[in-house]
Design an enzyme around this catalytic site. Structure first.
Site, PDB file in Angstrom:
ATOM      1  N   ASN A 238       5.732  -4.164   7.739  1.00 47.92           N
ATOM      2  CA  ASN A 238       4.700  -3.127   7.749  1.00 47.92           C
ATOM      3  C   ASN A 238       3.415  -3.744   8.316  1.00 47.92           C
ATOM      4  OD1 ASN A 238       2.435  -1.598   6.891  1.00 47.92           O
ATOM      5  ND2 ASN A 238       3.717  -0.529   5.423  1.00 47.92           N
TER       6      ASN A 238
ATOM      7  N   HIS B  43      -1.699  -3.488   7.698  1.00 47.39           N
ATOM      8  CA  HIS B  43      -2.837  -4.316   7.309  1.00 47.39           C
ATOM      9  C   HIS B  43      -3.406  -5.119   8.471  1.00 47.39           C
ATOM     10  CE1 HIS B  43      -3.013  -2.994   3.281  1.00 47.39           C
ATOM     11  NE2 HIS B  43      -1.761  -3.320   3.040  1.00 47.39           N
TER      12      HIS B  43
ATOM     13  N   HIS C 278       2.196   3.325   8.982  1.00 46.53           N
ATOM     14  CA  HIS C 278       1.846   4.548   8.250  1.00 46.53           C
ATOM     15  C   HIS C 278       0.602   5.152   8.895  1.00 46.53           C
ATOM     16  CE1 HIS C 278       0.788   6.272   3.951  1.00 46.53           C
ATOM     17  NE2 HIS C 278       0.837   7.210   4.880  1.00 46.53           N
TER      18      HIS C 278
ATOM     19  N   ARG D  53      -1.970   7.478   8.289  1.00 45.38           N
ATOM     20  CA  ARG D  53      -2.502   8.260   7.166  1.00 45.38           C
ATOM     21  C   ARG D  53      -3.357   9.408   7.663  1.00 45.38           C
ATOM     22  NH1 ARG D  53      -2.561   5.420   1.950  1.00 45.38           N
ATOM     23  NH2 ARG D  53      -3.928   7.126   1.401  1.00 45.38           N
TER      24      ARG D  53
ATOM     25  N   ARG E  82      -7.169   5.524   8.054  1.00 44.43           N
ATOM     26  CA  ARG E  82      -7.971   4.370   7.633  1.00 44.43           C
ATOM     27  C   ARG E  82      -7.527   3.060   8.274  1.00 44.43           C
ATOM     28  NH1 ARG E  82      -6.510   4.011   1.321  1.00 44.43           N
ATOM     29  NH2 ARG E  82      -7.399   6.074   1.501  1.00 44.43           N
TER      30      ARG E  82
ATOM     31  N   GLU F 238       5.992   5.882   8.572  1.00 45.95           N
ATOM     32  CA  GLU F 238       5.658   6.364   7.217  1.00 45.95           C
ATOM     33  C   GLU F 238       4.648   7.480   7.338  1.00 45.95           C
ATOM     34  OE1 GLU F 238       4.007   3.757   4.323  1.00 45.95           O
ATOM     35  OE2 GLU F 238       5.668   2.374   4.540  1.00 45.95           O
TER      36      GLU F 238
ATOM     37  N   THR G  94      -0.204   3.111  -0.708  1.00 48.68           N
ATOM     38  CA  THR G  94       0.645   4.114  -1.351  1.00 48.68           C
ATOM     39  C   THR G  94       0.993   3.666  -2.771  1.00 48.68           C
ATOM     40  OG1 THR G  94       1.581   4.389   0.827  1.00 48.68           O
ATOM     41  CG2 THR G  94       2.675   5.538  -0.953  1.00 48.68           C
TER      42      THR G  94
ATOM     43  N   GLU H  76      13.794   4.856  -0.210  1.00 45.85           N
ATOM     44  CA  GLU H  76      13.157   3.546  -0.325  1.00 45.85           C
ATOM     45  C   GLU H  76      12.683   3.431  -1.770  1.00 45.85           C
ATOM     46  OE1 GLU H  76      10.471   2.203   2.729  1.00 45.85           O
ATOM     47  OE2 GLU H  76       9.316   1.026   1.285  1.00 45.85           O
TER      48      GLU H  76
ATOM     49  N   HIS I 158       7.159  -2.357  -1.364  1.00 50.05           N
ATOM     50  CA  HIS I 158       5.834  -2.243  -1.960  1.00 50.05           C
ATOM     51  C   HIS I 158       5.584  -3.407  -2.920  1.00 50.05           C
ATOM     52  CE1 HIS I 158       2.167   0.229  -2.470  1.00 50.05           C
ATOM     53  NE2 HIS I 158       2.055  -0.556  -3.523  1.00 50.05           N
TER      54      HIS I 158
HETATM   55  N1  PXP Z   1       6.885   0.774   1.672  1.00 50.62           N
HETATM   56  C1  PXP Z   1       6.048   1.816   1.564  1.00 50.62           C
HETATM   57  C2  PXP Z   1       6.624   3.189   1.490  1.00 50.62           C
HETATM   58  C3  PXP Z   1       4.651   1.615   1.536  1.00 50.62           C
HETATM   59  O1  PXP Z   1       3.833   2.674   1.443  1.00 50.62           O
HETATM   60  C4  PXP Z   1       4.151   0.305   1.637  1.00 50.62           C
HETATM   61  C5  PXP Z   1       2.683   0.067   1.604  1.00 50.62           C
HETATM   62  O2  PXP Z   1       2.043   0.693   2.628  1.00 50.62           O
HETATM   63  C6  PXP Z   1       5.060  -0.752   1.770  1.00 50.62           C
HETATM   64  C7  PXP Z   1       6.430  -0.495   1.751  1.00 50.62           C
HETATM   65  C8  PXP Z   1       4.624  -2.161   1.943  1.00 50.62           C
HETATM   66  O3  PXP Z   1       3.930  -2.601   0.821  1.00 50.62           O
HETATM   67  P1  PXP Z   1       3.199  -3.989   0.848  1.00 50.62           P
HETATM   68  O4  PXP Z   1       2.132  -3.918   1.883  1.00 50.62           O
HETATM   69  O5  PXP Z   1       2.675  -4.142  -0.536  1.00 50.62           O
HETATM   70  O6  PXP Z   1       4.235  -5.025   1.220  1.00 50.62           O
END
Ligand code: PXP
Length: 252
Positions: free
Chosen positions: A8, A11, A48, A50, A54, A75, A106, A156, A197
């Site tokens: 993901n 960030h 994602h 959003r 952001r 996402e 999320t 998921e 997550h």
């Molecule tokens: N899966 C989903 C559905 C998420 O919303 C997120 C966070 O955006 C992640 C996985 C990844 O989470 P993390 O950044 O904590 O690894």
């Protein structure tokens, strides 16, 4: 079948927006990050878009669609604007997630029971366009039953509660048990099972006890480690930990 890693890259965009919000370009570039992850062995890229934009911006998601060679996991919230965008974007897979403006990322799983008809309709439209559908759900039996009724291909499993419980061994075991039972139930219902997550280099080995996992989606900890080790090394280290996954799809 080995466990897959979806990185993901939200960030990376969060960091860029901290300095360059409102600019047409800026660093670090999430698309360059996606390329580096793929070159280091990641099996997919997750982003994602959003509603409040952001981190990932519209231009990022279109450039990602061009650049990603593995699988783009888009996402998104189940809102008309974003569903229309997804139908045009044609990612390989969409993961429907809840969205609240106040949250940093999320936080909870989808309430599939409460929105079953709307989710089923979106699932139909996306599948008709050749896009697979995943639902981000906490591992509870009634939500998983509802997820199966929507006809989605994947769930998921939300690992956030497990990650939060990590410092407390008793709570950690309880959350692992919930995830294990959730994975078994989802598999028995014909759903394929991803998870994500809050997973990191420390708690990853424990999550490997959960059966039937196809893919883990991991963002924050990989991007954090990349600050010190570089993104290619951060991805390779995570893949190395995941290589110990014993479960194929036949485990019960
Ligand atoms: N899966 C989903 C559905 C998420 O919303 C997120 C966070 O955006 C992640 C996985 C990844 O989470 P993390 O950044 O904590 O690894």
């Amino acid at each position: 079948m080995s466990l897959k890693l979806g990185v993901n890259i939200d960030h990376v965009a969060t960091l860029r927006e901290a300095r360059y919000r409102g600019h047409a370009t800026g660093e670090p570039d999430p698309v360059a990050a996606a390329r580096a992850c793929e070159a280091s062995g990641a099996h997919g890229i997750t982003a994602h878009l959003r509603e409040d934009r952001r981190h990932i911006q519209d231009r990022d998601i279109w450039r990602l669609r061009e650049a990603v060679q593995t699988r783009l996991n888009f996402e998104m919230a189940n809102t008309p604007e974003i569903v229309d965008l997804a139908l045009r974007l044609k990612p390989e897979i969409v993961c429907l997630v809840p969205e609240r403006r106040q949250e940093v990322t999320t936080e909870g799983g989808l309430d599939v029971i409460g929105a079953e008809a709307a989710i089923s309709e979106t699932r139909h439209r996306l599948n008709d366009a050749g896009i697979e559908v995943s639902l981000f759900v906490a591992p509870g039996p009634t939500q998983l039953d509802a997820a199966a009724r929507t006809g989605s291909q994947f769930v998921e499993l939300h690992t956030g509660a497990f990650a939060e419980a990590w410092p407390d061994p008793a709570r950690r075991e309880e959350e692992l048990r919930r995830l294990t039972e959730g994975a078994r139930q989802a598999h028995a219902l014909g759903l394929r099972v991803n998870a994500g997550h809050g997973l990191n280099y420390e708690n990853l080995t424990a999550i490997l006890a959960v059966p039937h996992l196809v893919e883990l989606n991991i963002g924050h900890s990989i991007v954090s480690r990349a600050v010190f080790a570089g993104l290619p090394e951060a991805v390779r280290e995570m893949l190395k930990l995941m290589a110990d996954y014993p479960g194929g799809t036949t485990r019960s």
